[in-house]
Design a protein around this motif. Structure first.
Motif, PDB file in Angstrom:
ATOM      1  N   VAL B 147       0.838  -1.186   0.000  1.00 26.13           N
ATOM      2  CA  VAL B 147       0.000   0.000   0.000  1.00 26.13           C
ATOM      3  C   VAL B 147       0.879   1.244   0.000  1.00 26.13           C
ATOM      4  CG1 VAL B 147      -1.803   1.253   1.232  1.00 26.13           C
ATOM      5  CG2 VAL B 147      -1.761  -1.250   1.274  1.00 26.13           C
ATOM      6  N   VAL B 148       0.618   2.153  -0.925  1.00 23.57           N
ATOM      7  CA  VAL B 148       1.387   3.394  -0.992  1.00 23.57           C
ATOM      8  C   VAL B 148       0.436   4.562  -0.729  1.00 23.57           C
ATOM      9  CG1 VAL B 148       2.887   4.841  -2.396  1.00 23.57           C
ATOM     10  CG2 VAL B 148       2.860   2.372  -2.754  1.00 23.57           C
ATOM     11  N   THR B 149       0.812   5.429   0.177  1.00 27.58           N
ATOM     12  CA  THR B 149      -0.054   6.560   0.497  1.00 27.58           C
ATOM     13  C   THR B 149       0.738   7.860   0.454  1.00 27.58           C
ATOM     14  OG1 THR B 149      -1.631   7.445   2.105  1.00 27.58           O
ATOM     15  CG2 THR B 149       0.313   6.375   2.995  1.00 27.58           C
ATOM     16  N   ARG B 150       0.023   8.974   0.531  1.00 32.22           N
ATOM     17  CA  ARG B 150       0.680  10.281   0.611  1.00 32.22           C
ATOM     18  C   ARG B 150       0.898  10.658   2.066  1.00 32.22           C
ATOM     19  NH1 ARG B 150       0.278  13.953  -3.441  1.00 32.22           N
ATOM     20  NH2 ARG B 150       1.514  15.221  -2.028  1.00 32.22           N
ATOM     21  N   GLU B 151       1.692  11.688   2.290  1.00 39.19           N
ATOM     22  CA  GLU B 151       2.020  12.076   3.655  1.00 39.19           C
ATOM     23  C   GLU B 151       0.847  12.792   4.328  1.00 39.19           C
ATOM     24  OE1 GLU B 151       2.822  13.597   1.023  1.00 39.19           O
ATOM     25  OE2 GLU B 151       2.824  15.753   1.298  1.00 39.19           O
ATOM     26  N   GLU B 152       0.874  12.759   5.630  1.00 39.23           N
ATOM     27  CA  GLU B 152      -0.124  13.435   6.462  1.00 39.23           C
ATOM     28  C   GLU B 152      -0.212  14.918   6.072  1.00 39.23           C
ATOM     29  OE1 GLU B 152      -2.808  12.754   9.381  1.00 39.23           O
ATOM     30  OE2 GLU B 152      -1.131  11.371   9.444  1.00 39.23           O
ATOM     31  N   GLY B 153      -1.418  15.416   5.821  1.00 35.94           N
ATOM     32  CA  GLY B 153      -1.557  16.839   5.511  1.00 35.94           C
ATOM     33  C   GLY B 153      -1.709  17.110   4.019  1.00 35.94           C
ATOM     34  N   SER B 154      -1.350  16.139   3.178  1.00 36.60           N
ATOM     35  CA  SER B 154      -1.485  16.330   1.733  1.00 36.60           C
ATOM     36  C   SER B 154      -2.965  16.425   1.353  1.00 36.60           C
ATOM     37  CB  SER B 154      -0.813  15.165   1.004  1.00 36.60           C
ATOM     38  OG  SER B 154      -1.636  14.668  -0.022  1.00 36.60           O
ATOM     39  N   GLY B 155      -3.282  17.309   0.411  1.00 39.04           N
ATOM     40  CA  GLY B 155      -4.667  17.489  -0.001  1.00 39.04           C
ATOM     41  C   GLY B 155      -5.243  16.223  -0.612  1.00 39.04           C
ATOM     42  N   THR B 156      -4.421  15.531  -1.405  1.00 39.12           N
ATOM     43  CA  THR B 156      -4.884  14.293  -2.029  1.00 39.12           C
ATOM     44  C   THR B 156      -5.208  13.259  -0.957  1.00 39.12           C
ATOM     45  OG1 THR B 156      -3.294  14.792  -3.777  1.00 39.12           O
ATOM     46  CG2 THR B 156      -4.374  12.664  -3.870  1.00 39.12           C
ATOM     47  N   ARG B 157      -4.306  13.146   0.032  1.00 40.37           N
ATOM     48  CA  ARG B 157      -4.551  12.202   1.108  1.00 40.37           C
ATOM     49  C   ARG B 157      -5.805  12.599   1.891  1.00 40.37           C
ATOM     50  NH1 ARG B 157      -0.709   9.356   5.464  1.00 40.37           N
ATOM     51  NH2 ARG B 157      -2.295   8.795   6.986  1.00 40.37           N
ATOM     52  N   GLY B 158      -5.921  13.898   2.175  1.00 38.66           N
ATOM     53  CA  GLY B 158      -7.076  14.378   2.921  1.00 38.66           C
ATOM     54  C   GLY B 158      -8.376  14.012   2.222  1.00 38.66           C
ATOM     55  N   ALA B 159      -8.409  14.255   0.903  1.00 35.28           N
ATOM     56  CA  ALA B 159      -9.620  13.956   0.144  1.00 35.28           C
ATOM     57  C   ALA B 159      -9.881  12.455   0.117  1.00 35.28           C
ATOM     58  CB  ALA B 159      -9.477  14.497  -1.276  1.00 35.28           C
ATOM     59  N   PHE B 160      -8.806  11.678  -0.066  1.00 39.37           N
ATOM     60  CA  PHE B 160      -8.945  10.219  -0.111  1.00 39.37           C
ATOM     61  C   PHE B 160      -9.474   9.695   1.221  1.00 39.37           C
ATOM     62  CE2 PHE B 160      -7.368   5.889   0.336  1.00 39.37           C
ATOM     63  CZ  PHE B 160      -7.736   5.317  -0.864  1.00 39.37           C
TER      64      PHE B 160
END
Lengths: 298, 269
Positions: B147-160
């Motif tokens: 599983v690959v994710t974005r870092e905490e605080g990233s907009g993409t991660r937030g939306a996901f």
């Protein structure tokens, strides 16, 4: 030189003295600015991280095992472990390769070959870290993935990349330390009938020990502080690794990863991370200096 | 050679700025706009700004990053004329004027050789929550999911997180990478990986999955059938006026929305 100097000062007596004062002031100002820079940065980082440390408490911050900015939980123990592990890995690879190289360059290599190798190693220092990272990401990560059950983003990958990156530091400082042993030691040992290898192991290395230790500690400082290449290959997972093939997050990685979006408390936590990192590198530097001073060869 | 080049460049710059000033006097619009915030919105902001300043040379638009949270803060504190966010505002962040300039879909991506072509939203959630760790668990071949994710605080991660994860956190075993490009590269390099990126970042070498049977596409997002989508917001503290108003009008005009579409995003209307 000696003949020219008095005449120059005679011809423009007061002007030269004047220039000297101005130069001295300018140089002193530069020195103050340079030293002031470190002070300003330290104070800024400390002041920015302080509120959070007050709130969570030093110990809770440093010994906390959970990092979850979204819920306001800030513990950096996994990152401290990550930095330490990756740095140890770097030392194993960097010193495992670098110390023998330095010994060879200092005592055994033919002069021209030594020159070429030295140049090559120094060139390593000129490669930008993002290039190391990119190379490792495309070559090393898939390789490690193939030989392990993990993702390839791991302590081991980070250790190998950093090991190569600290090579120039290890090799040149160790070679200097060995070369700095007074010639009488070497000549005396050889005169007593010792072989060159015996001379190296029994005389030169012990005499150069403090310099070698300082070299290793400085290399460790470089490894702890490296960021870009590490972020690209360690996977940045903020939990304790259970094997060399597990991903980790380092202190530098923690800051660089999240700084772009961090605000408020989260940002303070990153500054506090920076403060811890600063203490780390600071103590490594002091250690290196103490090691270098303790026993001067000869 | 170099100095000649610098000389020519300087002369050209002087000439250009001189021209700009004369046109400026003719044009009704003059001033500067600062846009700051989400790095996901930044590329489209730059393109829109470029087009806008072509027709309004008296206006200077300065586009900065800083992240969605930073953009919201910048708008509130008047540090920027327009704050940019790639996630909806949280309740405590409300009170700003919000303008949706485009929609962006988040594509769930896998390696092109993966036999899997479709997942349900629940399956995606199970994978990213870490409750399913083997591809077999969701109808794929044997193998541990990376599983690959974005870092905490990233907009993409937030939306996901908001759209897919709800209250559940993303597994702490996920590899964390801090750019869309790095996630795409990681997934392109590993047949067992799964990640998520902006729809606009889907390229050859990675494959987007259909979610609940709907492939991510502009039409599917505009019609609301593709569910992992987010708004790109511009935010202002007060009702926009002057150049800022003109820039917003331009973005929401058919011309501006055509640019939005050309850049791989979904127009608002």
């Amino acid at each position: 030189m000696a003949a020219v100097e008095p005449r120059a000062s005679q011809s423009s007596g007061r002007g030269a003295r004047h220039a000297e004062v101005v130069a001295k002031i300018l140089l002193a100002a530069s020195a103050t600015l340079a030293a002031g820079g470190i002070l300003v940065i330290t104070l800024f980082v400390a002041a920015s991280g302080w509120p959070l440390l007050q709130q969570t408490g030093w110990w809770a911050f440093v010994s906390g095992r959970v990092w979850s900015p979204g819920t306001g939980v800030f513990g950096i123990l996994p990152m401290i472990a990550g930095s330490v592990l990756v740095t140890l890995g770097a030392l194993v690879f960097g010193c495992g390769l670098g110390l023998p190289a330095a010994i060879y360059l200092a005592e055994f290599a033919p002069r021209r070959l030594a020159g070429a190798v030295r140049q090559g190693v120094q060139l390593l220092a000129g490669i930008p870290s993002v290039v190391y990272g990119f190379y490792a990401l495309t070559v090393l990560v898939p390789l490690i993935r193939r030989v392990s059950s993990g993702s390839g983003y791991s302590v081991l990958t980070g250790g190998i990349v950093l090991g190569v990156m600290i090579l120039p530091t290890v090799v040149s400082l160790s070679e200097d330390a060995i070369a700095g042993v007074p010639a009488e030691h070497r000549l005396g040992a050889l005169a007593l009938g010792a072989t060159r290898w015996q001379t190296m192991v029994r005389v030169l290395l012990p005499a150069a020990r403090s310099g070698l230790v300082a070299a290793i500690i400085l290399a460790a400082g470089r490894a702890v502080g490296e960021t870009m290449a590490v972020i690209m290959v360690t996977g940045n997972v903020a939990r304790f690794p259970s094997s060399l093939f597990d991903p980790v997050r380092t202190l530098t990685g923690n800051i660089a990863l999240e700084m772009a979006y961090a605000a408020g408390e989260h940002q303070e936590a990153l500054f506090a991370t920076g403060l811890v990192l600063f203490l780390f590198t600071m103590s490594l530097n002091l250690l290196a200096r103490a090691a270098g001073r303790r026993k001067r060869p000869g | 050679m170099a100095s000649k080049f610098i000389g020519i460049t300087t002369a050209a710059l002087l000439l250009v700025s001189g021209c700009a000033r004369t046109i400026d006097e003719k044009s009704a619009l003059a001033g500067s706009i600062t846009v700051a915030g989400s790095t996901s919105v930044q590329p489209i902001s730059e393109v829109l700004a470029e087009h806008f300043t072509l027709t309004h040379p008296g206006v200077r638009i300065n586009v900065q990053g800083g992240g969605s949270s930073g953009g919201i803060k910048a708008a509130r504190e008047l540090a920027a004329d327009l704050g940019a966010s790639s996630r909806p505002l949280k309740p405590e962040e409300k009170g700003l004027h919000e303008f949706i300039i485009a929609w962006d879909g988040i594509a769930v991506i896998v390696h092109p050789t993966s036999p899997l072509r479709s997942l349900s939203l629940d399956e995606v959630k199970a994978v990213f929550a870490g409750s399913v760790v083997n591809w077999r668990g969701i109808g794929g071949p044997e193998g541990t999911i990376m599983v690959v994710t974005r870092e905490e605080g990233s907009g993409t991660r937030g939306a996901f997180e908001e759209i897919v994860m709800g209250k559940d956190p993303i597994t702490d075993r996920a590899i964390v990478l801090n750019s869309t490009g790095a996630v795409a590269a990681a997934v392109a390099g590993d047949p067992l990986a799964i990640g998520y990126v902006s729809l606009a970042a889907v390229r050859p070498g990675i494959a987007a999955l259909s979610i609940d049977g709907v492939m991510p596409s502009a039409e599917a997002i505009a019609s609301g059938r593709y569910r992992i989508a987010r708004p790109f917001l511009y935010l202002t503290a007060a009702a926009p006026e002057g150049v800022v108003r003109a820039f917003l009008d331009f973005i929401l005009s058919p011309e501006g929305q055509a640019i939005v579409e050309r850049e791989g995003l979904v127009p608002v209307n």
